[in-house]
Design an enzyme around this catalytic site. Structure first.
Site, PDB file in Angstrom:
ATOM      1  N   GLY A  15     -36.736 -11.778-109.022  1.00 41.25           N
ATOM      2  CA  GLY A  15     -35.902 -11.032-108.069  1.00 41.25           C
ATOM      3  C   GLY A  15     -35.410  -9.761-108.625  1.00 41.25           C
ATOM      4  N   ALA A  18     -38.500  -5.289-107.265  1.00 41.24           N
ATOM      5  CA  ALA A  18     -39.901  -5.368-106.496  1.00 41.24           C
ATOM      6  C   ALA A  18     -39.717  -6.723-105.827  1.00 41.24           C
ATOM      7  CB  ALA A  18     -40.694  -5.682-107.486  1.00 41.24           C
ATOM      8  N   SER A  41     -34.523 -16.034-112.193  1.00 44.05           N
ATOM      9  CA  SER A  41     -33.468 -16.539-112.985  1.00 44.05           C
ATOM     10  C   SER A  41     -32.483 -15.602-113.597  1.00 44.05           C
ATOM     11  CB  SER A  41     -34.497 -16.970-114.281  1.00 44.05           C
ATOM     12  OG  SER A  41     -33.754 -16.981-115.541  1.00 44.05           O
ATOM     13  N   ILE A  44     -32.530 -14.721-117.382  1.00 47.52           N
ATOM     14  CA  ILE A  44     -33.586 -13.801-117.679  1.00 47.52           C
ATOM     15  C   ILE A  44     -33.083 -12.481-117.351  1.00 47.52           C
ATOM     16  CG2 ILE A  44     -36.041 -13.073-117.452  1.00 47.52           C
ATOM     17  CD1 ILE A  44     -36.829 -15.634-117.544  1.00 47.52           C
ATOM     18  N   ILE A  47     -34.842  -5.802-115.384  1.00 45.84           N
ATOM     19  CA  ILE A  47     -34.849  -4.591-116.237  1.00 45.84           C
ATOM     20  C   ILE A  47     -33.921  -3.647-116.429  1.00 45.84           C
ATOM     21  CG2 ILE A  47     -36.232  -3.007-114.717  1.00 45.84           C
ATOM     22  CD1 ILE A  47     -37.750  -2.564-117.360  1.00 45.84           C
ATOM     23  N   GLU A  51     -33.645   4.439-110.942  1.00 41.80           N
ATOM     24  CA  GLU A  51     -32.485   4.949-110.482  1.00 41.80           C
ATOM     25  C   GLU A  51     -32.844   6.298-109.471  1.00 41.80           C
ATOM     26  OE1 GLU A  51     -30.061   5.922-113.559  1.00 41.80           O
ATOM     27  OE2 GLU A  51     -28.964   4.250-113.445  1.00 41.80           O
ATOM     28  N   LYS A  80     -30.963  13.139-103.114  1.00 35.04           N
ATOM     29  CA  LYS A  80     -31.719  13.936-104.251  1.00 35.04           C
ATOM     30  C   LYS A  80     -32.751  14.693-103.360  1.00 35.04           C
ATOM     31  CE  LYS A  80     -35.773  12.819-107.400  1.00 35.04           C
ATOM     32  NZ  LYS A  80     -36.475  12.020-107.747  1.00 35.04           N
ATOM     33  N   ILE A 342     -40.746   2.622-107.868  1.00 34.98           N
ATOM     34  CA  ILE A 342     -39.925   2.110-106.725  1.00 34.98           C
ATOM     35  C   ILE A 342     -41.093   2.326-105.327  1.00 34.98           C
ATOM     36  CG2 ILE A 342     -37.986   1.962-105.279  1.00 34.98           C
ATOM     37  CD1 ILE A 342     -36.263   2.333-107.509  1.00 34.98           C
TER      38      ILE A 342
HETATM   39  P1  FAD Z   1     -37.769  -6.706-113.069  1.00 33.92           P
HETATM   40  O1  FAD Z   1     -36.395  -5.881-112.749  1.00 33.92           O
HETATM   41  O2  FAD Z   1     -37.950  -6.754-114.719  1.00 33.92           O
HETATM   42  O3  FAD Z   1     -37.411  -8.128-112.585  1.00 33.92           O
HETATM   43  C1  FAD Z   1     -38.398  -9.254-112.968  1.00 33.92           C
HETATM   44  C2  FAD Z   1     -37.737 -10.402-112.317  1.00 33.92           C
HETATM   45  O4  FAD Z   1     -38.525 -11.738-112.695  1.00 33.92           O
HETATM   46  C3  FAD Z   1     -36.405 -10.866-112.577  1.00 33.92           C
HETATM   47  O5  FAD Z   1     -35.534 -11.144-111.514  1.00 33.92           O
HETATM   48  C4  FAD Z   1     -36.527 -11.870-113.825  1.00 33.92           C
HETATM   49  O6  FAD Z   1     -35.467 -12.717-113.816  1.00 33.92           O
HETATM   50  C5  FAD Z   1     -37.835 -12.529-113.005  1.00 33.92           C
HETATM   51  N1  FAD Z   1     -38.573 -13.383-114.066  1.00 33.92           N
HETATM   52  C6  FAD Z   1     -39.277 -13.046-115.093  1.00 33.92           C
HETATM   53  N2  FAD Z   1     -39.603 -14.080-115.676  1.00 33.92           N
HETATM   54  C7  FAD Z   1     -39.150 -15.110-115.181  1.00 33.92           C
HETATM   55  C8  FAD Z   1     -39.309 -16.631-115.114  1.00 33.92           C
HETATM   56  N3  FAD Z   1     -40.053 -17.117-116.338  1.00 33.92           N
HETATM   57  N4  FAD Z   1     -38.725 -17.242-114.527  1.00 33.92           N
HETATM   58  C9  FAD Z   1     -38.058 -16.940-113.368  1.00 33.92           C
HETATM   59  N5  FAD Z   1     -37.862 -15.623-113.133  1.00 33.92           N
HETATM   60  C10 FAD Z   1     -38.443 -14.685-113.804  1.00 33.92           C
HETATM   61  N6  FAD Z   1     -38.337   3.488-111.014  1.00 33.92           N
HETATM   62  C11 FAD Z   1     -37.979   4.650-110.295  1.00 33.92           C
HETATM   63  O7  FAD Z   1     -38.483   4.597-109.086  1.00 33.92           O
HETATM   64  N7  FAD Z   1     -37.282   5.439-110.577  1.00 33.92           N
HETATM   65  C12 FAD Z   1     -36.705   5.745-111.757  1.00 33.92           C
HETATM   66  O8  FAD Z   1     -35.870   6.580-112.054  1.00 33.92           O
HETATM   67  C13 FAD Z   1     -37.254   4.627-112.775  1.00 33.92           C
HETATM   68  N8  FAD Z   1     -36.686   4.799-113.922  1.00 33.92           N
HETATM   69  C14 FAD Z   1     -37.292   3.749-115.132  1.00 33.92           C
HETATM   70  C15 FAD Z   1     -36.962   3.964-116.281  1.00 33.92           C
HETATM   71  C16 FAD Z   1     -37.451   3.198-117.358  1.00 33.92           C
HETATM   72  C17 FAD Z   1     -37.207   3.428-118.847  1.00 33.92           C
HETATM   73  C18 FAD Z   1     -38.268   2.124-116.920  1.00 33.92           C
HETATM   74  C19 FAD Z   1     -38.866   1.098-117.766  1.00 33.92           C
HETATM   75  C20 FAD Z   1     -38.548   1.884-115.554  1.00 33.92           C
HETATM   76  C21 FAD Z   1     -38.061   2.760-114.390  1.00 33.92           C
HETATM   77  N9  FAD Z   1     -38.400   2.635-113.334  1.00 33.92           N
HETATM   78  C22 FAD Z   1     -37.865   3.511-112.204  1.00 33.92           C
HETATM   79  C23 FAD Z   1     -38.951   1.306-112.971  1.00 33.92           C
HETATM   80  C24 FAD Z   1     -38.081   0.302-112.183  1.00 33.92           C
HETATM   81  O9  FAD Z   1     -37.055   0.023-113.119  1.00 33.92           O
HETATM   82  C25 FAD Z   1     -38.929  -0.761-111.544  1.00 33.92           C
HETATM   83  O10 FAD Z   1     -39.967  -0.323-110.902  1.00 33.92           O
HETATM   84  C26 FAD Z   1     -38.117  -1.819-110.738  1.00 33.92           C
HETATM   85  O11 FAD Z   1     -36.703  -2.136-111.409  1.00 33.92           O
HETATM   86  C27 FAD Z   1     -38.779  -3.038-110.351  1.00 33.92           C
HETATM   87  O12 FAD Z   1     -38.750  -3.699-111.556  1.00 33.92           O
HETATM   88  P2  FAD Z   1     -39.342  -5.375-111.359  1.00 33.92           P
HETATM   89  O13 FAD Z   1     -38.560  -5.874-110.133  1.00 33.92           O
HETATM   90  O14 FAD Z   1     -41.018  -5.083-111.228  1.00 33.92           O
HETATM   91  O15 FAD Z   1     -39.081  -6.099-112.689  1.00 33.92           O
END
Ligand code: FAD
Length: 500
Positions: A15, A18, A41, A44, A47, A51, A80, A342
């Site tokens: 959650g 993405a 969770s 957990i 990230i 932004e 932006k 994103i």
């Molecule tokens: P996450 O935010 O990591 O979410 C993962 C989810 O899975 C969480 O809810 C977690 O609780 C859940 N999860 C994991 N394991 C389990 C488990 N075992 N059981 C239950 N739940 C679980 N993107 C941009 O577009 N612009 C930016 O400026 C930008 N800057 C960034 C800078 C950095 C340094 C990094 C690393 C990334 C950046 N990004 C940026 C990318 C952006 O942060 C991500 O694409 C976005 O936040 C999506 O993350 P996510 O949802 O895939 O993963």
């Protein structure tokens, strides 16, 4: 349905941005045709970075029927207009990659050809002066214009965006389950995912699973082993540290990417604070040195503990594999230099909705989905590599390595074409259009040797008139725009916005 199995249960694991972007879009678009469950969770967490965005997010939000001012208030967003790159071509140098178009293209040749011909004829104004968004950014101004003439994106808090989308998705029928996924149960017969098993022992069965578990890639990699293409040899940065600081000035309508001798640093102004981070290559800079450098180059009081992140640049080889689709960081990651993560989430979600299976997953849908995803990622990869390869910097081992590296053929060909003839062609719905490539290639110091002969069709008078007309239009429009910070406060001011 004649009793046939109907593929109905969609389970989203994770959650973060993405997961909730996927839930909100699928719930709103597919309505009661799917049963949507999202497992996340709180223990957990997410990230906690992300932004800076690019203009297609405006369309995505419109597609979901989101009111822009409400969304911006909820996510503390600012507008932006592009990114300012400091120190990329050389130390002390600066250029903008802005949204929108520069000048006016002719169908046979982009505006850069007419501008280059103008240079030869003694018109010495910068290429920048012909781009509305770029000049507005430089002057710190913004307003919505009629006919969507101002191209923009947002600088936002992506955790707040996830929260905002969560409330929408839940209203639209998404069931949220709190808990840690302890294991992924596979179907012994066909190898598909059958269910997610939580710490509590609960089993969540599904037909289609979206892996939104971030870098963990719990389903697509840890369970299904879809494979990963490592691109670190082209994009060697592997670490980042992020901190938030207090705003000390009204927010500017652009993101900053400041190069240093082993990577770069971002600065992203939101309404209530500023996001900062350093991206670096751990082979050339230690964690402590990176953190000192970051903290030594922020404005305003530091509000958070440094968030240290390690990553491997690359892409999941199969983004859709069996009955699992990777969305978000589970599908791969490229550094945030052009704010594309994103956007890749958005592309994957819309693509999946277009290819949503009815009864069974078709191999041709999967192949098409993977082709399109891989192409998106490879094109973005090339665009990012350009920033490192086309540099005059030789002041550190990091930059010398970047300048010397072999690049993908697709990029080498693009650079050579531009260098020889000033031409750029956008291929297959490529995200970054001609203007982006031209701005970055020129910004990084690539000067074309020739322009298109059609430019010479203009007489000296016609050329001078055209250039002046286009420039004046930009100057006149920007002069009437309000200051960005004040516009944000009036349009969608959230708590603690810093006004002009
Ligand atoms: P996450 O935010 O990591 O979410 C993962 C989810 O899975 C969480 O809810 C977690 O609780 C859940 N999860 C994991 N394991 C389990 C488990 N075992 N059981 C239950 N739940 C679980 N993107 C941009 O577009 N612009 C930016 O400026 C930008 N800057 C960034 C800078 C950095 C340094 C990094 C690393 C990334 C950046 N990004 C940026 C990318 C952006 O942060 C991500 O694409 C976005 O936040 C999506 O993350 P996510 O949802 O895939 O993963």
């Amino acid at each position: 349905m004649n009793g046939e199995h109907r593929l109905r249960r969609v389970v989203i694991a994770g959650g973060g941005t993405a997961g909730w972007m996927a839930a909100a879009a699928i719930a709103r678009t597919m309505g009661r045709t799917v049963e949507l469950t999202l497992v996340e969770s709180e223990a957990i967490g997410t990230i906690g970075v992300g932004e800076s965005t690019i203009p297609p997010l405006v369309t995505y939000n419109r597609l979901l029927g989101i009111n822009e001012a409400d969304f911006m208030r909820a996510t503390q967003a600012t507008f932006k207009l592009g990114i300012r790159f400091d120190g990329w071509k050389n130390v002390g140098d600066s250029y903008f990659h802005s949204f929108g178009a520069t000048g006016k293209d002719h169908w046979s040749a982009g505006f850069q050809h007419f501008w280059m011909y103008g240079r030869e004829k003694g018109h010495d104004r910068s290429y920048d002066d012909y781009c509305l968004e770029l000049i507005a950014a430089r002057e710190g101004k913004f307003a919505h214009l009629p006919d969507d003439r101002m191209n923009y994106a947002y600088q936002l808090d992506s955790s707040l965006y996830a929260k905002f989308l969560r409330s929408m998705a839940e209203v639209d029928g998404t069931k949220r389950v709190e808990g840690r996924i302890a294991s992924v149960e596979l179907n012994g017969e066909n190898g598909d995912i059958a269910a997610l098993v939580l710490d509590s022992g609960a089993r969540i069965e599904g037909d289609l699973f979206l892996d939104c578990t971030g870098f963990r890639a719990l389903l697509i990699e840890q369970s299904l082993h879809a494979g990963f293409d490592d691109w670190t040899h082209w994009l060697p940065c592997d670490s980042a540290i992020a901190v938030q600081t207090e705003s000390v000035r009204p927010p500017v309508p652009f993101t900053r990417a400041m190069a240093h001798d082993a990577g770069w640093q971002w600065r992203i102004p939101l309404q209530h604070r500023v996001g900062n981070g350093i991206v670096y290559c751990s082979r050339y800079l230690s964690r402590d040195a990176a953190q000192d450098r970051l903290l030594g180059n922020v404005e305003g009081r530091v509000l958070t503990e440094p968030n240290v992140l390690r990553f491997v640049t690359g892409a999941r080889r199969r983004q859709w594999y069996r009955n699992c689709i990777a969305i978000g960081l589970s599908g791969g990651f490229m550094e945030p230099l052009e704010s594309t993560s994103i956007h890749l989430i958005q592309r994957a979600i819309l693509r999946l909705i277009r290819m949503m299976p009815l009864r069974e997953i078709s191999a041709s849908d999967v192949a098409e989905f993977n082709d399109q995803q891989n192409q998106d990622m490879a094109q973005i990869r090339d665009f990012l590599i350009l920033h490192y390869k086309a540099t005059e910097r030789r002041d550190s081992a990091f930059w010398r390595q970047c300048a010397a590296m072999a690049v993908p053929d697709t990029l080498a060909q693009k650079i050579e074409l531009f260098r020889e003839s000033g031409r750029v062609f956008r291929k297959n719905e490529e995200l970054f259009a001609e203007n982006s490539w031209v701005q970055v290639m020129m910004g990084q110091g690539i000067s074309p040797r020739a322009y298109h002969p059609v430019a010479e069709k203009l007489t000296d008078d016609e050329l001078a008139r055209l250039l002046k007309l286009l420039r004046d239009e930009v100057t006149r429009t920007v002069a009437k725009l309000p200051e960005h910070g004040a516009y944000v406060v009036q349009y969608c001011g959230a708590a603690r916005a810093v006004a002009a």
